[in-house]
Every structure is written in C-alpha cells, then in structure tokens.
Motif scaffolding. Structure first.
Motif, PDB file in Angstrom:
ATOM      1  N   VAL A 173       0.848  -1.195   0.000  1.00 37.80           N
ATOM      2  CA  VAL A 173       0.000   0.000   0.000  1.00 37.80           C
ATOM      3  C   VAL A 173       0.882   1.244   0.000  1.00 37.80           C
ATOM      4  CG1 VAL A 173      -1.713   1.326   1.290  1.00 37.80           C
ATOM      5  CG2 VAL A 173      -1.878  -1.174   1.191  1.00 37.80           C
ATOM      6  N   ILE A 174       0.681   2.138  -0.964  1.00 33.24           N
ATOM      7  CA  ILE A 174       1.442   3.380  -1.064  1.00 33.24           C
ATOM      8  C   ILE A 174       0.607   4.507  -0.460  1.00 33.24           C
ATOM      9  CG2 ILE A 174       2.549   5.032  -2.619  1.00 33.24           C
ATOM     10  CD1 ILE A 174       2.934   2.708  -4.607  1.00 33.24           C
ATOM     11  N   ALA A 175       0.888   4.846   0.776  1.00 40.47           N
ATOM     12  CA  ALA A 175       0.130   5.896   1.485  1.00 40.47           C
ATOM     13  C   ALA A 175       0.797   7.243   1.212  1.00 40.47           C
ATOM     14  CB  ALA A 175       0.088   5.586   2.974  1.00 40.47           C
ATOM     15  N   ASP A 176       0.787   7.668  -0.074  1.00 40.18           N
ATOM     16  CA  ASP A 176       1.527   8.888  -0.430  1.00 40.18           C
ATOM     17  C   ASP A 176       0.902  10.147   0.163  1.00 40.18           C
ATOM     18  OD1 ASP A 176      -0.663   8.829  -2.092  1.00 40.18           O
ATOM     19  OD2 ASP A 176       0.453   9.066  -3.960  1.00 40.18           O
ATOM     20  N   ASN A 177      -0.329  10.036   0.677  1.00 39.53           N
ATOM     21  CA  ASN A 177      -0.932  11.182   1.353  1.00 39.53           C
ATOM     22  C   ASN A 177      -0.161  11.566   2.612  1.00 39.53           C
ATOM     23  OD1 ASN A 177      -2.082   8.571   2.315  1.00 39.53           O
ATOM     24  ND2 ASN A 177      -3.045   9.889   3.849  1.00 39.53           N
ATOM     25  N   LEU A 178       0.617  10.609   3.171  1.00 42.23           N
ATOM     26  CA  LEU A 178       1.393  10.890   4.379  1.00 42.23           C
ATOM     27  C   LEU A 178       2.671  11.665   4.071  1.00 42.23           C
ATOM     28  CD1 LEU A 178       1.217   7.513   6.366  1.00 42.23           C
ATOM     29  CD2 LEU A 178      -0.022   9.627   6.847  1.00 42.23           C
ATOM     30  N   ILE A 179       3.181  11.562   2.852  1.00 45.22           N
ATOM     31  CA  ILE A 179       4.495  12.146   2.563  1.00 45.22           C
ATOM     32  C   ILE A 179       4.472  13.234   1.494  1.00 45.22           C
ATOM     33  CG2 ILE A 179       5.651  10.004   3.248  1.00 45.22           C
ATOM     34  CD1 ILE A 179       6.144   9.503   0.217  1.00 45.22           C
ATOM     35  N   VAL A 180       3.315  13.468   0.877  1.00 43.48           N
ATOM     36  CA  VAL A 180       3.175  14.539  -0.103  1.00 43.48           C
ATOM     37  C   VAL A 180       2.007  15.415   0.336  1.00 43.48           C
ATOM     38  CG1 VAL A 180       2.798  15.146  -2.525  1.00 43.48           C
ATOM     39  CG2 VAL A 180       4.024  13.028  -1.961  1.00 43.48           C
ATOM     40  N   PRO A 181       2.199  16.732   0.448  1.00 46.92           N
ATOM     41  CA  PRO A 181       3.391  17.496   0.078  1.00 46.92           C
ATOM     42  C   PRO A 181       4.548  17.274   1.056  1.00 46.92           C
ATOM     43  CG  PRO A 181       1.790  18.937   1.110  1.00 46.92           C
ATOM     44  CD  PRO A 181       1.112  17.604   0.932  1.00 46.92           C
ATOM     45  N   TYR A 182       5.757  17.467   0.550  1.00 46.62           N
ATOM     46  CA  TYR A 182       6.954  17.344   1.383  1.00 46.62           C
ATOM     47  C   TYR A 182       6.880  18.396   2.483  1.00 46.62           C
ATOM     48  CZ  TYR A 182      11.854  16.554   2.561  1.00 46.62           C
ATOM     49  OH  TYR A 182      13.015  16.235   3.213  1.00 46.62           O
ATOM     50  N   PRO A 183       7.154  17.994   3.734  1.00 46.02           N
ATOM     51  CA  PRO A 183       6.982  18.927   4.861  1.00 46.02           C
ATOM     52  C   PRO A 183       7.962  20.094   4.817  1.00 46.02           C
ATOM     53  CG  PRO A 183       8.052  16.901   5.586  1.00 46.02           C
ATOM     54  CD  PRO A 183       7.613  16.663   4.181  1.00 46.02           C
ATOM     55  N   GLU A 184       7.490  21.248   5.280  1.00 43.08           N
ATOM     56  CA  GLU A 184       8.330  22.438   5.387  1.00 43.08           C
ATOM     57  C   GLU A 184       8.250  22.974   6.809  1.00 43.08           C
ATOM     58  OE1 GLU A 184       8.514  25.148   1.796  1.00 43.08           O
ATOM     59  OE2 GLU A 184       6.496  24.328   1.565  1.00 43.08           O
ATOM     60  N   PRO A 185       9.368  23.502   7.339  1.00 42.92           N
ATOM     61  CA  PRO A 185       9.324  24.092   8.683  1.00 42.92           C
ATOM     62  C   PRO A 185       8.383  25.291   8.704  1.00 42.92           C
ATOM     63  CG  PRO A 185      11.597  23.808   7.904  1.00 42.92           C
ATOM     64  CD  PRO A 185      10.697  23.579   6.736  1.00 42.92           C
ATOM     65  N   LEU A 186       7.839  25.594   9.875  1.00 40.27           N
ATOM     66  CA  LEU A 186       6.980  26.768  10.015  1.00 40.27           C
ATOM     67  C   LEU A 186       7.818  28.031   9.808  1.00 40.27           C
ATOM     68  CD1 LEU A 186       4.948  25.672  13.173  1.00 40.27           C
ATOM     69  CD2 LEU A 186       4.139  25.724  10.801  1.00 40.27           C
ATOM     70  N   PRO A 187       7.285  29.029   9.107  1.00 38.17           N
ATOM     71  CA  PRO A 187       8.057  30.259   8.832  1.00 38.17           C
ATOM     72  C   PRO A 187       8.616  30.908  10.088  1.00 38.17           C
ATOM     73  CG  PRO A 187       6.060  30.217   7.512  1.00 38.17           C
ATOM     74  CD  PRO A 187       5.967  29.052   8.440  1.00 38.17           C
ATOM     75  N   ALA A 188       7.828  30.980  11.165  1.00 42.71           N
ATOM     76  CA  ALA A 188       8.297  31.616  12.401  1.00 42.71           C
ATOM     77  C   ALA A 188       9.500  30.873  12.960  1.00 42.71           C
ATOM     78  CB  ALA A 188       7.170  31.656  13.428  1.00 42.71           C
ATOM     79  N   GLU A 189       9.443  29.538  12.950  1.00 44.91           N
ATOM     80  CA  GLU A 189      10.559  28.751  13.465  1.00 44.91           C
ATOM     81  C   GLU A 189      11.773  28.860  12.541  1.00 44.91           C
ATOM     82  OE1 GLU A 189      10.773  24.691  15.876  1.00 44.91           O
ATOM     83  OE2 GLU A 189      10.299  24.351  13.772  1.00 44.91           O
ATOM     84  N   THR A 190      11.526  28.968  11.246  1.00 43.39           N
ATOM     85  CA  THR A 190      12.630  29.082  10.285  1.00 43.39           C
ATOM     86  C   THR A 190      13.450  30.328  10.541  1.00 43.39           C
ATOM     87  OG1 THR A 190      11.348  27.880   8.620  1.00 43.39           O
ATOM     88  CG2 THR A 190      13.221  29.161   7.833  1.00 43.39           C
ATOM     89  N   ASN A 191      12.783  31.443  10.805  1.00 39.96           N
ATOM     90  CA  ASN A 191      13.489  32.696  11.083  1.00 39.96           C
ATOM     91  C   ASN A 191      14.386  32.557  12.310  1.00 39.96           C
ATOM     92  OD1 ASN A 191      12.221  33.925   8.900  1.00 39.96           O
ATOM     93  ND2 ASN A 191      10.527  34.693  10.151  1.00 39.96           N
ATOM     94  N   ASN A 192      13.836  31.987  13.389  1.00 33.57           N
ATOM     95  CA  ASN A 192      14.622  31.786  14.610  1.00 33.57           C
ATOM     96  C   ASN A 192      15.764  30.804  14.381  1.00 33.57           C
ATOM     97  OD1 ASN A 192      12.983  33.520  16.075  1.00 33.57           O
ATOM     98  ND2 ASN A 192      11.579  31.886  16.697  1.00 33.57           N
ATOM     99  N   LEU A 193      15.505  29.824  13.530  1.00 33.98           N
ATOM    100  CA  LEU A 193      16.510  28.803  13.241  1.00 33.98           C
ATOM    101  C   LEU A 193      17.712  29.412  12.522  1.00 33.98           C
ATOM    102  CD1 LEU A 193      17.103  25.793  13.518  1.00 33.98           C
ATOM    103  CD2 LEU A 193      15.833  25.392  11.405  1.00 33.98           C
TER     104      LEU A 193
END
Length: 572
Positions: A14-34
């Motif tokens: 079973v290919i559960a591609d709904n779990l991995i697409v779209p590819y995850p992105e960090p939250l913008p607020a956390e990205t700035n702090n990072l």
C-alpha cells in the motif's frame, strides 16, 4: 495523532503517499529563529572551537562546553514551559546537522544529552519529574546520559544483568550492576538507567524498568575510554552499588522499560542521520575544493570523469539522505504516531552513506587525506562510530525487516484462522481476496508525484509490488522461523531502505517542481534521476537474490572458519 505508518503500509503493498506529499516544510516563524540560531552556532565555533586540538587532547575544554550551554544548545528539545527552546523535531535535527559538520565530539555530547539522555523524561516522565529536572537540563546545569549497554547486553537489551530490587516498604528500588561505553558518562549528573525488575527465570523474558538516577545517589564512573574517533566526548563505564532510587523516579511503568528504550532510540537514530548530513556536506565542500586545486597532467583533477563520478554519487547520496531525514522529522512534527521503521532506515542509510563519502573524500585528497595535519583522517575516524551506536546497522536491518513484516505476518495468521471458520471470517476473507485481486490486476500508484518524475515513480511502484510479494512468499515459506532468516531479512530491509529513499526524493522534488517549475528544479530532478537509477539496480539484484542465492554456501564457509579458528590457507 496519525496511526498509519508509511513504511509499514508499504510492506502490504500500500502506497500511502498522502502521508508524505506534500513534502513537509518548517513553520516560517521557526525558520526565522533557526537561521539566527545557526548563525550564532557558526560564529561561536569559528571563534572558539579548535576541532584538531579537541581530537588531539581528547578533551572538550570547560569554557567551550560552557559557551555551548550559554547558546542554549543543551535545551533545544526542552519545552518553553520548562525553560528550554522547544524546537520541533525538524529544527532540532537541523541544529544537530550544523554542529556535526563543525565538530563531532560536541555533537555526540549534545546528542547523548538530548536525543537519548533526557528524552525518556520528555516522553515518559511524570509532571513532577519534568518540573524537577528539565529546567536544569535545559541550561546545562545538569547533563544527562543514557545507560543501557552492558558487557553482555548491547543490541540484545533482554540480556541486561543490572538489577533493581523494590524495598519492603515499596518506596525505593536498589540498583546493582554496571554499564559500559556510556556517552557523557564522565561528567553527567543524571542517567536514564535500565535494569531488571523481575527474577531471572530460565526461559522467561526479563521485565526491564527505566529509572532516572542522579549521580549523587551513589553512581560511580570509570576513566574515559581511549577511542578511535570522537575523542573529545566522554565515554566511560558506570557502576551502581546499592544505589537507592525513589519509586517516583521510574519512567513509564515498572516492567515496561523496553518500550521506553525503543521510543528513546527512535529519536536518537534521527540524531545520527542528521549528524551524518552535516559531516557529508562538509566533506563534499572539502572534496570540491580539493578537486579544483589539485592538478594532474596539467589540469585540475576535478576535470577527470572518475572524480566527477565520485562527486556526483556523493551529491545524490546526500540529497537522498537529507530528503528522507527531514521527511521523517516532518512526519513526527505532523503527529504521526509510528515512525520507528523510518527512523531506523535513516540511521542505517545515513551512517553508510557518510562512510562512503568520507572514504571517497579522502581518496580525492590522496596523500594529503592520510596526514594528521589535515582534517580528512579525523573525519573518517569520527564517522566510523555511526555504524555502531544507537543500534548496529546489522541489528537495525533485522528490526526494519521484522517490524515491517509483522503486519503482513499477522494478516496471514488471521486469514488462516478465518479459513478454518469461513462463516465467522467472511469479512476478513473478502477484504483479503479484494487486496490480492487488486495486486494481481495492477500495482498501487504513487499518484501524487509530479508527472516529470513519472519514470522514477513507476520504479517505486513496481518495486513496492516486489517488496510485498516477496514478503508474502517469505512468510509463507518460513513462518515463525523468519526470525532466524537473516539473509532474507537483509534483502527485505535493503529494499525498504531504497524504497523509502526513492519516496523521499520523489516527494521533495515534486515540491520543488510545483514551486519553481521544471527549469527551476532542474538540479533536484537530476539528483533524483541519478539516485533512482542506482537504487533500481540494487532493488533488482535483491529481488533476484530471493530466488537464486548462495546463502547456505556462505554459512558453511563461515562455520568451517569457526572450526579452523580463522583463515587456514597458506601459499607455502
């Protein structure tokens, strides 16, 4: 909480591609702090950390360690409510990636403290334990270590001999035993310790319990071990002699410590993967610089095909590793409950990819790479431990295969039971028949991959069918004996590793295509093509080997070597 596991579903075909697409992105607020945090880390290391000196003297200076604490790096995972920074799994992995690319011993020190040392408190600690320990752990005033391994109990946690006896009044446990090769052991203030809390009855599985143990309770540690690499990190034996631990310092439930250990190690394995990315990127940079500056036959060696091939493989392997690691941290951040197989895959693939890259980078450097004056040989020594700790890659391959096959195996047992009672099991048999018919009529589809990646998506689909088909065959052939069939397990695990890597690059490159178009995502497309082409060959070899192999001959050769005590031949 999302209960479905992408990889465990794949073992069913079973290919559960709904779990991995779209590819995850960090939250913008956390990205700035990072970005701010990463800049601070780079500046601090550039000004204060001498990696060669740490390796040479086998010691991280106290002022350097204090500086790392002042940056807040000891509290990355501790929630804000307890005085920490409270990073997501993705952001934490990115910081550990950065540190690992700068200095390996400090990365191990931080990982031993956070990824595994204190993780049991975060996952299983009572509110009282969290309030008591987490604020001090966040500042680095208190340093944590993870004490599981013993002389006779490494990957086999059930062989633990350290014992914990409950007092007559039920108020405390008394610990006796020892642990070996404990990272941070020489200066840790707090230990997550695993001990038997049931009689060692013949044939019975021991009940293991996890404890939070303070050094001040009577813990003793030995001198630092002399190691091949990561020499600046502290690695010692730890001893418990009548150490009294309050009952409230139990993590989770009494007798359920194995679950604690496995959950903690799931996180630790992603720390190894993200650290491997950091050092891999550093080595690629060094290799590119060396390929440009070193000349042979009147031109830079980087112009030669064999050097270009090494660089291309390094790039593709690192791209796949980065893709699968941050896909997995994204699954954690989106509240997927079970990522155990994915994290084990990341650790195995990450450590082995880094080992190839460090070897090839030293080869490109040639004689310079072999000299202590340069960093290549240190990186090689530091990288070797990744294939061993947080579970050896051999054990993790067995874990990946057996965990993945558990679902299909249980399904076959249930179907067999339903066939004996067809009236009661009608629904189960119908569902099973429908799934089998669907597989026979055509493969599952990776529907969310971008059309530009159609060829690579078809490779993934076809070998997902092969994985499920060969798992089914193996379970029918070996039954419960599958636990002993390690050659089969390795093939299953290696297929799962390549399939998860392909799925990860498909997801990531699909995102790039959707955001930037075909020309804007050209480099991601090219890396995906190169990686999938190589993976397809490995997958084909593994599928063929299920039917035609020399497993028994190899076993016989090993048995004869055991009898001989080594290699028995000599030319004279």
């Amino acid at each position: 909480m999302i209960e479905q596991s992408f990889m465990k579903s794949l073992f069913h075909g079973v290919i559960a591609d709904n779990l991995i697409v779209p590819y995850p992105e960090p939250l913008p607020a956390e990205t700035n702090n990072l970005h701010i945090m990463l800049d601070s880390v780079r500046k601090y290391f550039a000004q204060n950390v001498d990696a060669q000196k740490i390796d040479r003297e086998a010691l991280v200076p106290d002022d350097v360690l204090q500086g790392i604490k002042d940056l807040g790096l000891f509290g990355l995972l501790v929630p804000n409510d307890y005085g920490g920074i409270g990073l997501s799994a993705t952001a934490y992995a990115r910081v550990m990636q950065e540190v690992s690319g700068l200095e390996g011993s400090l990365a191990v020190t931080l990982g031993a403290h956070q990824s595994i040392g204190m993780k049991g408190i975060l996952l299983f600690g009572s509110e009282e334990l969290k309030k008591k320990y987490l604020p001090k752990l966040a500042t680095g005033e208190c340093v944590a270590a993870f004490a599981l391994t013993e002389p006779s109990a490494g990957s086999d946690a059930a062989a633990i001999q350290t014992r914990a006896e409950l007092s007559d009044d039920g108020r405390y446990f008394t610990l006796n035993g020892s642990k070996i090769w404990i990272s941070n052991g020489g200066f840790a203030d707090l230990f997550t310790v695993f001990a038997r809390t049931s009689p060692a009855e013949h044939g019975a599985k021991p009940r293991i319990t996890a404890f939070v143990v303070e050094r001040g309770m009577g813990v003793r540690t030995g001198p630092n071990e002399h190691k091949l690499g990561i020499r600046g990190s502290s690695t010692t034996e730890v001893y418990f002699e009548d150490v009294k631990v309050p009952i409230e310092n139990v993590l989770g439930e009494v007798g359920r410590g194995f679950k604690v250990a496995m959950e903690v190690l799931n996180n630790g394995r992603l720390g190894v993967a993200s650290g491997s990315i950091g050092l891999a990127k550093r080595l690629i940079k060094l290799s590119v610089e060396r390929a440009r500056e070193r000349k042979a036959f009147g031109r830079p060696i980087g112009e030669f095909g064999l050097i270009k091939d090494k660089i291309a493989q390094m790039m593709a392997g690192t791209f796949a590793l980065e893709s699968m690691t941050y896909l997995t941290t994204g699954l954690i951040d989106s509240n997927v409950a079970d990522y155990s197989v994915e994290s084990a895959i990341c650790k195995v693939y990450g450590s082995e990819t880094l080992w190839k890259i460090v070897n090839e980078s030293l080869q490109i450097a040639a004689g310079v790479g072999y000299m202590q004056e340069y960093s290549y040989e240190r990186h090689l020594r530091d990288a070797r431990i990744n294939l061993i700790f947080e579970g050896t890659n051999e054990i993790l391959r067995c874990f990946i295969a057996l965990s993945g096959m558990q679902g299909p195996g249980r399904q076959l047992v249930e179907v067999a039971r339903a066939m004996r009672e067809p009236i009661k099991g009608f629904g189960l048999l119908s569902d099973f028949a429908i799934r089998k018919a669907r597989t026979a009529l055509g493969r599952e589809r990776f529907t969310r991959a971008h059309p530009v990646l159609n060829r690579e998506a078809v490779v993934f689909e076809e070998y997902t069918v092969e994985l499920a088909k060969n798992v089914d065959k193996a379970l029918r052939k070996f039954g419960k004996d599958i636990a002993e069939m390690q050659y089969t397990q390795k093939r299953v695990a290696d297929m799962a590793i390549d399939l998860f890597a392909i799925a990860s690059v498909l997801s990531r490159t699909t995102r790039a295509l959707e955001q930037r178009g075909e020309e804007g995502a050209r480099r991601e497309i090219d890396l995906t093509t190169v990686f999938v082409s190589a993976a397809e060959k490995r997958l084909a070899d593994n599928v063929a080997a299920f039917e035609k192999n020399d497993d028994e001959l190899r076993k016989a050769i090993a048995d004869r070597a055991y009898n001989d005590g080594g290699y028995p031949f000599d030319i004279i």
